[in-house]
Design a protein around this motif. Structure first.
Motif, mmCIF file in Angstrom:
data_model
loop_
_atom_site.group_PDB
_atom_site.id
_atom_site.type_symbol
_atom_site.label_atom_id
_atom_site.label_comp_id
_atom_site.label_asym_id
_atom_site.label_seq_id
_atom_site.Cartn_x
_atom_site.Cartn_y
_atom_site.Cartn_z
ATOM 1 N N SER A 71 -9.048 12.029 -0.714
ATOM 2 C CA SER A 71 -9.400 13.420 -0.971
ATOM 3 C C SER A 71 -10.682 13.593 -1.757
ATOM 4 O O SER A 71 -11.237 14.699 -1.801
ATOM 5 N N SER A 72 -11.177 12.521 -2.397
ATOM 6 C CA SER A 72 -12.334 12.656 -3.280
ATOM 7 C C SER A 72 -12.828 11.287 -3.713
ATOM 8 O O SER A 72 -12.140 10.272 -3.518
ATOM 9 N N GLY A 73 -13.999 11.281 -4.357
ATOM 10 C CA GLY A 73 -14.494 10.047 -4.947
ATOM 11 C C GLY A 73 -13.571 9.539 -6.036
ATOM 12 O O GLY A 73 -13.332 8.333 -6.159
ATOM 13 N N SER A 74 -13.042 10.460 -6.829
ATOM 14 C CA SER A 74 -12.137 10.061 -7.917
ATOM 15 C C SER A 74 -10.891 9.369 -7.375
ATOM 16 O O SER A 74 -10.442 8.355 -7.916
ATOM 17 N N GLU A 75 -10.324 9.924 -6.294
ATOM 18 C CA GLU A 75 -9.144 9.276 -5.712
ATOM 19 C C GLU A 75 -9.508 7.918 -5.128
ATOM 20 O O GLU A 75 -8.748 6.947 -5.258
ATOM 21 N N GLY A 76 -10.667 7.832 -4.484
ATOM 22 C CA GLY A 76 -11.093 6.553 -3.933
ATOM 23 C C GLY A 76 -11.239 5.494 -4.998
ATOM 24 O O GLY A 76 -10.790 4.345 -4.833
ATOM 25 N N SER A 78 -9.759 5.482 -7.926
ATOM 26 C CA SER A 78 -8.426 5.183 -8.454
ATOM 27 C C SER A 78 -7.659 4.248 -7.533
ATOM 28 O O SER A 78 -7.004 3.301 -7.990
ATOM 29 N N LEU A 79 -7.734 4.487 -6.218
ATOM 30 C CA LEU A 79 -7.043 3.610 -5.273
ATOM 31 C C LEU A 79 -7.604 2.196 -5.346
ATOM 32 O O LEU A 79 -6.851 1.221 -5.322
ATOM 33 N N ALA A 80 -8.916 2.084 -5.457
ATOM 34 C CA ALA A 80 -9.528 0.756 -5.545
ATOM 35 C C ALA A 80 -9.065 0.027 -6.802
ATOM 36 O O ALA A 80 -8.700 -1.166 -6.742
ATOM 37 N N MET A 81 -9.062 0.721 -7.925
ATOM 38 C CA MET A 81 -8.757 0.069 -9.195
ATOM 39 C C MET A 81 -7.262 -0.178 -9.376
ATOM 40 O O MET A 81 -6.822 -1.308 -9.608
ATOM 41 N N PHE A 82 -6.461 0.880 -9.250
ATOM 42 C CA PHE A 82 -5.017 0.706 -9.436
ATOM 43 C C PHE A 82 -4.405 -0.106 -8.287
ATOM 44 O O PHE A 82 -3.501 -0.915 -8.510
ATOM 45 N N GLY A 83 -4.914 0.127 -7.074
ATOM 46 C CA GLY A 83 -4.382 -0.618 -5.932
ATOM 47 C C GLY A 83 -4.653 -2.104 -6.032
ATOM 48 O O GLY A 83 -3.797 -2.933 -5.683
ATOM 49 N N SER A 84 -5.847 -2.466 -6.517
ATOM 50 C CA SER A 84 -6.190 -3.886 -6.693
ATOM 51 C C SER A 84 -5.346 -4.524 -7.794
ATOM 52 O O SER A 84 -4.852 -5.662 -7.645
ATOM 53 N N CYS A 85 -5.201 -3.794 -8.878
ATOM 54 C CA CYS A 85 -4.473 -4.364 -10.016
ATOM 55 C C CYS A 85 -2.979 -4.497 -9.726
ATOM 56 O O CYS A 85 -2.340 -5.475 -10.141
ATOM 57 N N GLU A 86 -2.417 -3.522 -9.008
ATOM 58 C CA GLU A 86 -1.004 -3.630 -8.634
ATOM 59 C C GLU A 86 -0.795 -4.812 -7.690
ATOM 60 O O GLU A 86 0.205 -5.533 -7.784
ATOM 61 N N ARG A 87 -1.716 -5.006 -6.766
ATOM 62 C CA ARG A 87 -1.616 -6.154 -5.856
ATOM 63 C C ARG A 87 -1.697 -7.464 -6.631
ATOM 64 O O ARG A 87 -0.980 -8.427 -6.319
ATOM 65 N N VAL A 227 -0.339 6.542 -3.182
ATOM 66 C CA VAL A 227 0.343 7.743 -2.693
ATOM 67 C C VAL A 227 1.301 7.289 -1.602
ATOM 68 O O VAL A 227 0.874 6.741 -0.580
ATOM 69 N N MET A 228 2.595 7.500 -1.826
ATOM 70 C CA MET A 228 3.615 7.017 -0.888
ATOM 71 C C MET A 228 4.025 8.135 0.067
ATOM 72 O O MET A 228 3.920 9.310 -0.255
ATOM 73 N N GLY A 229 4.525 7.739 1.235
ATOM 74 C CA GLY A 229 4.992 8.744 2.183
ATOM 75 C C GLY A 229 5.041 8.200 3.585
ATOM 76 O O GLY A 229 5.674 7.176 3.852
ATOM 77 N N GLY A 230 4.312 8.867 4.480
ATOM 78 C CA GLY A 230 4.414 8.571 5.900
ATOM 79 C C GLY A 230 3.631 7.375 6.394
ATOM 80 O O GLY A 230 3.670 7.071 7.587
ATOM 81 N N GLY A 231 2.889 6.719 5.531
ATOM 82 C CA GLY A 231 2.180 5.508 5.941
ATOM 83 C C GLY A 231 0.860 5.742 6.638
ATOM 84 O O GLY A 231 0.332 4.847 7.304
ATOM 85 N N GLN A 232 0.292 6.946 6.465
ATOM 86 C CA GLN A 232 -1.014 7.205 7.077
ATOM 87 C C GLN A 232 -2.091 6.302 6.470
ATOM 88 O O GLN A 232 -1.883 5.664 5.451
ATOM 89 N N GLU A 233 -3.232 6.296 7.112
ATOM 90 C CA GLU A 233 -4.389 5.499 6.667
ATOM 91 C C GLU A 233 -4.031 4.029 6.477
ATOM 92 O O GLU A 233 -4.284 3.429 5.437
ATOM 93 N N PHE A 234 -3.408 3.469 7.538
ATOM 94 C CA PHE A 234 -3.066 2.043 7.574
ATOM 95 C C PHE A 234 -2.136 1.644 6.429
ATOM 96 O O PHE A 234 -2.186 0.532 5.917
ATOM 97 N N GLY A 235 -1.311 2.623 6.008
ATOM 98 C CA GLY A 235 -0.346 2.378 4.957
ATOM 99 C C GLY A 235 -0.911 2.451 3.555
ATOM 100 O O GLY A 235 -0.190 2.195 2.580
ATOM 101 N N LEU A 236 -2.178 2.823 3.423
ATOM 102 C CA LEU A 236 -2.824 2.807 2.102
ATOM 103 C C LEU A 236 -2.919 4.181 1.439
ATOM 104 O O LEU A 236 -3.176 4.272 0.245
ATOM 105 N N ARG A 237 -2.709 5.259 2.228
ATOM 106 C CA ARG A 237 -2.843 6.594 1.621
ATOM 107 C C ARG A 237 -2.025 7.587 2.444
ATOM 108 O O ARG A 237 -2.477 8.072 3.462
ATOM 109 N N ALA A 238 -0.798 7.858 1.988
ATOM 110 C CA ALA A 238 0.074 8.766 2.714
ATOM 111 C C ALA A 238 -0.398 10.209 2.576
ATOM 112 O O ALA A 238 -1.118 10.558 1.649
#
Length: 376
Positions: A71-76, A78-87, A227-238
């Motif tokens: 939805s935005s640069g900020s979300e992008g 956040s996904l990069a940082m939190f998503g990498s660290c959670e992985r 963001v969890m849900g329907g698995g859109q965006e190759f499962g990375l952003r519902a």
């Protein structure tokens, strides 16, 4: 009666290109189906999204499945940082290490602070007086526990362009993923080569719509969705996709990249006229790197003068500028970017950011210079 508005705050957001709006309108009126639906109306939206995804991938030089709409640069970021660290946590016994910089956008710094509170070790790299990072400092900061390096391509307050290709090479040598916040550079500069492991862009910075951005996730990178849900965006952003916004982003990127080699020198020339005129005034100085700076950026210090007062006078004259990042404007605080560059708290409150666009004219620059002279 006020003069016609002069907009010199393109770093905050850019006006929607009429051709982008034209591309979006059919998808606001007609292609309103849910792209995940199996029927004709859904397939219609899915085709529009897939076509736009391919277009954006081609322009960025990546594969379509490496484009993740957000939805935005900020979300992008956040996904990069939190998503990498959670992985990372899925394959390690505890929190690791993340490297960012002291001059990053507030969304990245706040993400780093949240990770630190969760037990992660955070390194915020220093910058020099021009806001420039050092590849040597990055190399020295890397450890065996570094999970991610997240750095801006170009600063959103002073416009300093970082040597991201050199920084990315340091990370690649160490086997550490590199995330580049490229929000400010797209449409003004040639893209980094190769494209980093992770890269964030936002459409509204290059004459596209708000509410849509992309996180490029190269196929060798694994992230955990936030963001969890329907698995859109190759499962990375519902979430149901923003069809019109995605189509608009693709159109904006195409228009911007097609004309970049013409518009960038045009904007740079006007920016230089503006900077030359302001620096001829007593008590002024330039913030940011004198050469390695975005071609539309001019962040100027007015010694001994309040940025708030100058902003108010220019606004009354119909001129839109800012004192820093739009995300923090309003809270009258010293710029964290300028203090990181060595300015005092007082000096960091004496600065105005001018950011030009493709519609800026020389006549407007002349008017702005006259208004600044009258305001200071």
């Amino acid at each position: 009666m006020l003069n016609a508005m002069i907009y010199l705050d393109h770093a905050a957001t850019s006006p929607l290109d009429p051709r982008v709006l034209e591309a979006m309108l059919p998808h606001l009126r007609d292609t309103w189906g849910n792209p995940s639906s199996p029927h004709a109306k859904g397939r219609e939206a899915r085709i529009a999204i897939d076509t736009a995804r391919q277009s954006i991938a081609d322009r960025l030089g990546v594969l379509p499945h490496e484009i993740v709409f957000v939805s935005s640069g900020s979300e992008g970021n956040s996904l990069a940082m939190f998503g990498s660290c959670e992985r990372w946590l899925q394959t390690h016994e505890g929190p690791g290490h993340l490297i960012t910089a002291s001059v990053e956008h507030s969304c990245s710094l706040k993400a780093a602070d949240k990770l630190e509170a969760a037990g992660w070790k955070i390194t915020k790299l220093p910058v020099d007086a021009f806001g420039m990072l050092s590849a040597t400092d990055l190399e020295d900061a890397l450890t065996e526990d570094t999970a991610l390096v997240s750095l801006q391509w170009a600063n959103n307050e002073v416009g300093t362009i970082q040597p991201v290709e050199e920084l990315a090479a340091v990370c690649k040598k160490a086997g550490v993923p590199f995330h580049c916040d490229a929000v400010q550079g797209v449409g003004l500069l040639p893209l980094p080569s190769p494209v980093p492991d992770l890269m964030t862009i936002a459409a509204h910075k290059f004459y596209g719509p708000k509410g849509i951005g992309v996180l490029v996730v190269r196929e060798h990178i694994e992230l955990c969705p936030q963001v969890m849900g329907g698995g859109q965006e190759f499962g990375l952003r519902a979430g149901t996709e923003n069809t019109a916004g995605i189509v608009g982003m693709a159109a904006a990127l195409e228009l911007c990249e097609d004309k970049r080699q013409e518009t960038t020198p045009y904007i740079r020339n006007l920016r230089d006229i503006l900077v030359s005129g302001i620096l001829s005034m007593e008590g002024t100085s330039l913030n940011g790197h004198p050469e390695h700076r975005l071609p539309n950026f001019a962040n100027i210090r007015f010694e001994g003068l309040s940025a708030e007062n100058i902003l108010m006078k220019l606004d009354m004259a119909g001129i839109c500028v800012s004192s820093g990042a739009a995300c923090v404007t309003g809270a009258i605080e010293a710029s964290h970017v300028l203090t990181a560059m060595g300015r005092s708290a007082t000096e960091a409150k004496e600065n105005i950011r001018f950011s030009l666009g493709k519609s800026t004219t020389e006549k407007e620059i002349e008017t702005v210079l006259q208004a600044i002279q009258a305001s200071v």
